[in-house]
Design a protein around this motif. Structure first.
Motif, PDB file in Angstrom:
ATOM      1  N   HIS A 126      59.154  62.293  78.703  1.00  0.00           N
ATOM      2  CA  HIS A 126      59.347  63.068  79.024  1.00  0.00           C
ATOM      3  C   HIS A 126      61.064  63.695  78.442  1.00  0.00           C
ATOM      4  CE1 HIS A 126      59.514  67.328  76.226  1.00  0.00           C
ATOM      5  NE2 HIS A 126      60.017  67.128  77.699  1.00  0.00           N
ATOM      6  N   TYR A 127      61.425  63.451  79.401  1.00  0.00           N
ATOM      7  CA  TYR A 127      62.780  64.438  79.352  1.00  0.00           C
ATOM      8  C   TYR A 127      63.493  63.598  79.639  1.00  0.00           C
ATOM      9  CZ  TYR A 127      61.215  68.500  81.808  1.00  0.00           C
ATOM     10  OH  TYR A 127      60.329  70.575  81.699  1.00  0.00           O
ATOM     11  N   PRO A 128      63.836  62.146  79.695  1.00  0.00           N
ATOM     12  CA  PRO A 128      64.842  60.880  79.569  1.00  0.00           C
ATOM     13  C   PRO A 128      64.792  60.511  77.488  1.00  0.00           C
ATOM     14  CG  PRO A 128      63.609  60.201  80.914  1.00  0.00           C
ATOM     15  CD  PRO A 128      63.003  61.151  80.841  1.00  0.00           C
ATOM     16  N   ALA A 129      63.764  60.773  77.405  1.00  0.00           N
ATOM     17  CA  ALA A 129      63.621  61.364  75.873  1.00  0.00           C
ATOM     18  C   ALA A 129      64.548  62.101  75.097  1.00  0.00           C
ATOM     19  CB  ALA A 129      62.360  60.973  75.479  1.00  0.00           C
ATOM     20  N   SER A 130      64.363  62.743  75.593  1.00  0.00           N
ATOM     21  CA  SER A 130      64.642  64.566  75.547  1.00  0.00           C
ATOM     22  C   SER A 130      66.266  64.275  75.641  1.00  0.00           C
ATOM     23  CB  SER A 130      63.961  65.220  75.829  1.00  0.00           C
ATOM     24  OG  SER A 130      62.772  65.919  76.296  1.00  0.00           O
ATOM     25  N   ALA A 131      66.515  63.868  76.720  1.00  0.00           N
ATOM     26  CA  ALA A 131      68.205  63.777  76.330  1.00  0.00           C
ATOM     27  C   ALA A 131      68.730  62.693  75.500  1.00  0.00           C
ATOM     28  CB  ALA A 131      68.133  63.243  77.924  1.00  0.00           C
ATOM     29  N   PHE A 150      66.105  72.372  75.128  1.00  0.00           N
ATOM     30  CA  PHE A 150      64.697  71.790  75.678  1.00  0.00           C
ATOM     31  C   PHE A 150      64.511  71.672  76.806  1.00  0.00           C
ATOM     32  CE2 PHE A 150      67.490  67.890  76.408  1.00  0.00           C
ATOM     33  CZ  PHE A 150      67.110  67.543  78.003  1.00  0.00           C
ATOM     34  N   LEU A 151      65.284  71.953  78.033  1.00  0.00           N
ATOM     35  CA  LEU A 151      64.774  72.427  79.136  1.00  0.00           C
ATOM     36  C   LEU A 151      64.339  73.830  79.814  1.00  0.00           C
ATOM     37  CD1 LEU A 151      67.813  70.624  80.829  1.00  0.00           C
ATOM     38  CD2 LEU A 151      65.603  69.998  80.971  1.00  0.00           C
ATOM     39  N   LEU A 152      63.966  74.760  77.910  1.00  0.00           N
ATOM     40  CA  LEU A 152      63.837  76.513  78.310  1.00  0.00           C
ATOM     41  C   LEU A 152      61.979  75.939  78.369  1.00  0.00           C
ATOM     42  CD1 LEU A 152      65.330  78.181  75.757  1.00  0.00           C
ATOM     43  CD2 LEU A 152      65.596  78.582  78.072  1.00  0.00           C
ATOM     44  N   ALA A 153      61.389  74.894  78.011  1.00  0.00           N
ATOM     45  CA  ALA A 153      59.759  74.737  78.511  1.00  0.00           C
ATOM     46  C   ALA A 153      59.497  74.303  79.458  1.00  0.00           C
ATOM     47  CB  ALA A 153      59.468  73.658  77.042  1.00  0.00           C
ATOM     48  N   GLY A 154      60.724  73.753  80.461  1.00  0.00           N
ATOM     49  CA  GLY A 154      60.560  73.683  82.028  1.00  0.00           C
ATOM     50  C   GLY A 154      60.195  74.691  83.095  1.00  0.00           C
ATOM     51  N   THR A 155      60.488  76.591  81.922  1.00  0.00           N
ATOM     52  CA  THR A 155      60.821  78.008  83.212  1.00  0.00           C
ATOM     53  C   THR A 155      59.291  77.915  82.312  1.00  0.00           C
ATOM     54  OG1 THR A 155      62.941  77.748  81.485  1.00  0.00           O
ATOM     55  CG2 THR A 155      63.029  77.139  84.316  1.00  0.00           C
ATOM     56  N   LEU A 274      59.734  83.174  84.964  1.00  0.00           N
ATOM     57  CA  LEU A 274      61.007  83.958  83.618  1.00  0.00           C
ATOM     58  C   LEU A 274      62.533  84.702  83.895  1.00  0.00           C
ATOM     59  CD1 LEU A 274      58.534  87.389  83.159  1.00  0.00           C
ATOM     60  CD2 LEU A 274      59.337  85.271  81.437  1.00  0.00           C
ATOM     61  N   LEU A 275      62.784  84.565  85.180  1.00  0.00           N
ATOM     62  CA  LEU A 275      63.952  84.527  85.943  1.00  0.00           C
ATOM     63  C   LEU A 275      64.429  82.776  85.895  1.00  0.00           C
ATOM     64  CD1 LEU A 275      65.753  87.083  87.061  1.00  0.00           C
ATOM     65  CD2 LEU A 275      63.546  87.433  86.552  1.00  0.00           C
ATOM     66  N   GLY A 276      64.075  81.877  85.484  1.00  0.00           N
ATOM     67  CA  GLY A 276      64.531  79.891  85.785  1.00  0.00           C
ATOM     68  C   GLY A 276      64.352  80.294  84.495  1.00  0.00           C
ATOM     69  N   MET A 277      63.801  80.805  83.637  1.00  0.00           N
ATOM     70  CA  MET A 277      64.500  80.398  81.960  1.00  0.00           C
ATOM     71  C   MET A 277      65.531  81.411  82.118  1.00  0.00           C
ATOM     72  SD  MET A 277      61.971  81.858  78.516  1.00  0.00           S
ATOM     73  CE  MET A 277      62.337  83.962  79.011  1.00  0.00           C
ATOM     74  N   LEU A 278      65.858  82.273  81.981  1.00  0.00           N
ATOM     75  CA  LEU A 278      66.963  83.159  81.874  1.00  0.00           C
ATOM     76  C   LEU A 278      68.949  82.452  82.683  1.00  0.00           C
ATOM     77  CD1 LEU A 278      66.860  86.514  82.982  1.00  0.00           C
ATOM     78  CD2 LEU A 278      66.722  86.026  80.477  1.00  0.00           C
ATOM     79  N   GLY A 279      68.046  81.373  83.983  1.00  0.00           N
ATOM     80  CA  GLY A 279      68.881  80.749  84.213  1.00  0.00           C
ATOM     81  C   GLY A 279      69.084  79.106  83.252  1.00  0.00           C
ATOM     82  N   GLN A 280      68.351  78.811  82.791  1.00  0.00           N
ATOM     83  CA  GLN A 280      69.278  78.046  81.957  1.00  0.00           C
ATOM     84  C   GLN A 280      69.296  78.616  81.050  1.00  0.00           C
ATOM     85  OE1 GLN A 280      64.408  76.491  81.339  1.00  0.00           O
ATOM     86  NE2 GLN A 280      65.372  74.451  82.688  1.00  0.00           N
ATOM     87  N   ILE A 281      69.017  79.353  79.676  1.00  0.00           N
ATOM     88  CA  ILE A 281      70.318  80.386  78.925  1.00  0.00           C
ATOM     89  C   ILE A 281      71.695  80.347  79.470  1.00  0.00           C
ATOM     90  CG2 ILE A 281      70.062  82.119  77.224  1.00  0.00           C
ATOM     91  CD1 ILE A 281      66.802  82.366  77.728  1.00  0.00           C
ATOM     92  N   ALA A 282      72.100  81.037  80.454  1.00  0.00           N
ATOM     93  CA  ALA A 282      73.259  80.733  81.071  1.00  0.00           C
ATOM     94  C   ALA A 282      74.005  79.791  81.250  1.00  0.00           C
ATOM     95  CB  ALA A 282      72.849  82.402  82.190  1.00  0.00           C
ATOM     96  N   ALA A 283      73.439  78.718  81.705  1.00  0.00           N
ATOM     97  CA  ALA A 283      74.112  77.401  81.653  1.00  0.00           C
ATOM     98  C   ALA A 283      74.673  76.704  80.699  1.00  0.00           C
ATOM     99  CB  ALA A 283      72.932  77.032  82.899  1.00  0.00           C
ATOM    100  N   GLY A 284      73.187  76.768  79.241  1.00  0.00           N
ATOM    101  CA  GLY A 284      73.033  76.484  78.901  1.00  0.00           C
ATOM    102  C   GLY A 284      74.735  77.018  77.797  1.00  0.00           C
TER     103      GLY A 284
END
Length: 415
Positions: A126-131, A150-155, A274-284
């Motif tokens: 899944h993740y290598p294919a997504s990348a 695509f990593l948002l799903a992980g949080t 939910l905080l992890g999701m915000l972390g991913q958005i902020a990182a992107g």
């Protein structure tokens, strides 16, 4: 590579269409992927009761998935770069969904162990294919945001999993929950095979490479001669160890350590994600902003990775030793923000440190290292909890590994 530059090619309607379809499919598949791997941790108390499973055995079940998942990365990356994401991920979706349904039919520890192992094999692409899909359909200076999406799903999935799966489990039973998730996954796998297209099979006049050249076994082996590869493998272990510790044990931690009811634990466990999701958005957003300002590849990736790992380590130590439920929940939430912030950086790094045809292979090596280390988290935590009746030492070990990984990324990666 030393610079990150846009191709300055305006995306055509055809390209935008495939970019949108690709991200939607990756997010849906990612949601299911993470719901499936979260299901056993949610059902832990009921499964343990019905199948007479001890905490250390449950740790083995949780680790069986991640260990097999890690080992499966080695052939998966090579297969993806030769066959493409459409076939490999589509088949993986169907395999892991059938394995999830099988877990719902298990009547013993050994049967559940087999189901979890096959789940790890199926989820491996899944993740290598997504990348790989992102590297094929998006220019380099736009991959940070797409990677974050695509990593948002992980949080998102772990955030909704505790309340969603807890209520579903209490309504229809844990066995029926596993079977329903499996049936849904088979449908998603069929949709992926029908709707997704490898970049080299579509001409959208986008000014992007459209020809895929698979890598040879010799080229694959050659990656192991570089320090960057080993730094990615070992550095990722600290990221995934922390993620997998919380994904495996957070609901039980809240029930055992903090004396929270099973229903309340389901809702409380959603908050950190939910905080992890915000972390991913902020990182992107940060990654793309740094790229547009011509910040070097090395620095633009190390800032979120190292900063996130240090922040996660500090927050995890606070959670380990505070006597307050409120402070612990806030600290775990901040730890999740920072560790997912770092996780986006690691995948963004994998997407630019090698040319596009190597991306799936590098992504698989990143995941191999992460989950090889992360596979220790459930079993180590289970053994420590069984021996000490506390999660404090397990959390402190996770924090130490996060600090160590930050040092590896800071000083061993060279672009």
């Amino acid at each position: 590579m030393s610079n990150l530059r846009s191709t300055d090619v305006r995306p055509t309607p055809g390209l935008r269409h495939f970019q949108t379809v690709t991200l939607i499919l990756l997010v849906v598949a990612g949601l299911l992927n993470n719901l499936d791997r979260s299901a056993l941790s949610i059902a832990n108390p009921l499964v343990s009761h019905d199948l007479q499973i001890t905490p250390s055995q449950m740790g083995l079940l949780l680790s069986a998935f991640s260990l097999v998942y890690a080992l499966s990365q080695l052939p998966v990356g090579l297969a993806l770069d030769r066959l493409g994401a459409r076939l490999v991920l589509g088949c993986g979706l169907i395999v892991w969904s059938l394995a999830q349904a099988f877990c719902g039919l298990a009547n013993s520890f050994s049967q559940m162990l087999i189901g979890r192992a096959v789940l790890g094999v199926g989820e491996a692409p899944h993740y290598p294919a997504s990348a790989k899909a992102v590297s094929e359909w998006f220019d380099k200076d736009r991959r940070g945001g797409a990677t974050g999406v695509f990593l948002l799903a992980g949080t998102v999935a772990p955030a909704i999993a505790p309340p969603l799966l807890t209520n579903l489990m209490l309504a229809i039973g844990w066995r029926e929950m596993f079977i329903l998730l499996g049936a849904t996954g088979v449908l998603v796998g069929i949709a992926w095979l029908r709707l997704y297209r490898n970049r080299d099979t579509v001409d959208v006049q986008a000014g992007m490479p459209s020809r895929r050249t698979g890598i040879s076994l010799r080229e694959w082996a050659g990656l192991f001669r570089h320090l960057n590869t080993w730094a990615m493998i070992f550095g990722s272990a600290g990221v995934i160890y922390t993620i997998w510790l919380y994904m495996s044990w957070l609901p039980v931690y809240l029930q055992m350590e903090r004396k929270v009811s099973i229903v309340s634990a389901g809702w409380m466990a959603a908050v950190p994600y939910l905080l992890g999701m915000l972390g991913q958005i902020a990182a992107g957003l940060l990654l793309d902003a740094l790229a547009r300002r011509n910040v070097s590849l090395s620095l633009s990736r190390k800032i979120p990775i190292c900063g996130g790992l240090v922040g996660a380590g500090v927050a995890t130590l606070i959670a380990a030793y505070t006597p307050s439920l409120t402070v612990a929940l806030c600290a775990i939430s901040m730890s999740m923000f920072f560790i997912y912030f770092a996780n986006v950086g690691t995948w963004a790094l994998a997407g630019v440190m090698v040319e596009s045809r190597y991306v799936a292979t590098m992504g698989s090596l990143l995941t191999f290292g992460g989950y090889l280390g992360g596979s220790a988290a459930p079993v180590v935590t289970g053994l420590l909890v069984e021996q000490t009746a506390s999660f404090a030492l397990a959390l402190a070990i996770s924090a130490s590994l996060a600090f160590l990984s930050a040092l590896i990324y800071a000083f061993c990666i060279r672009l």
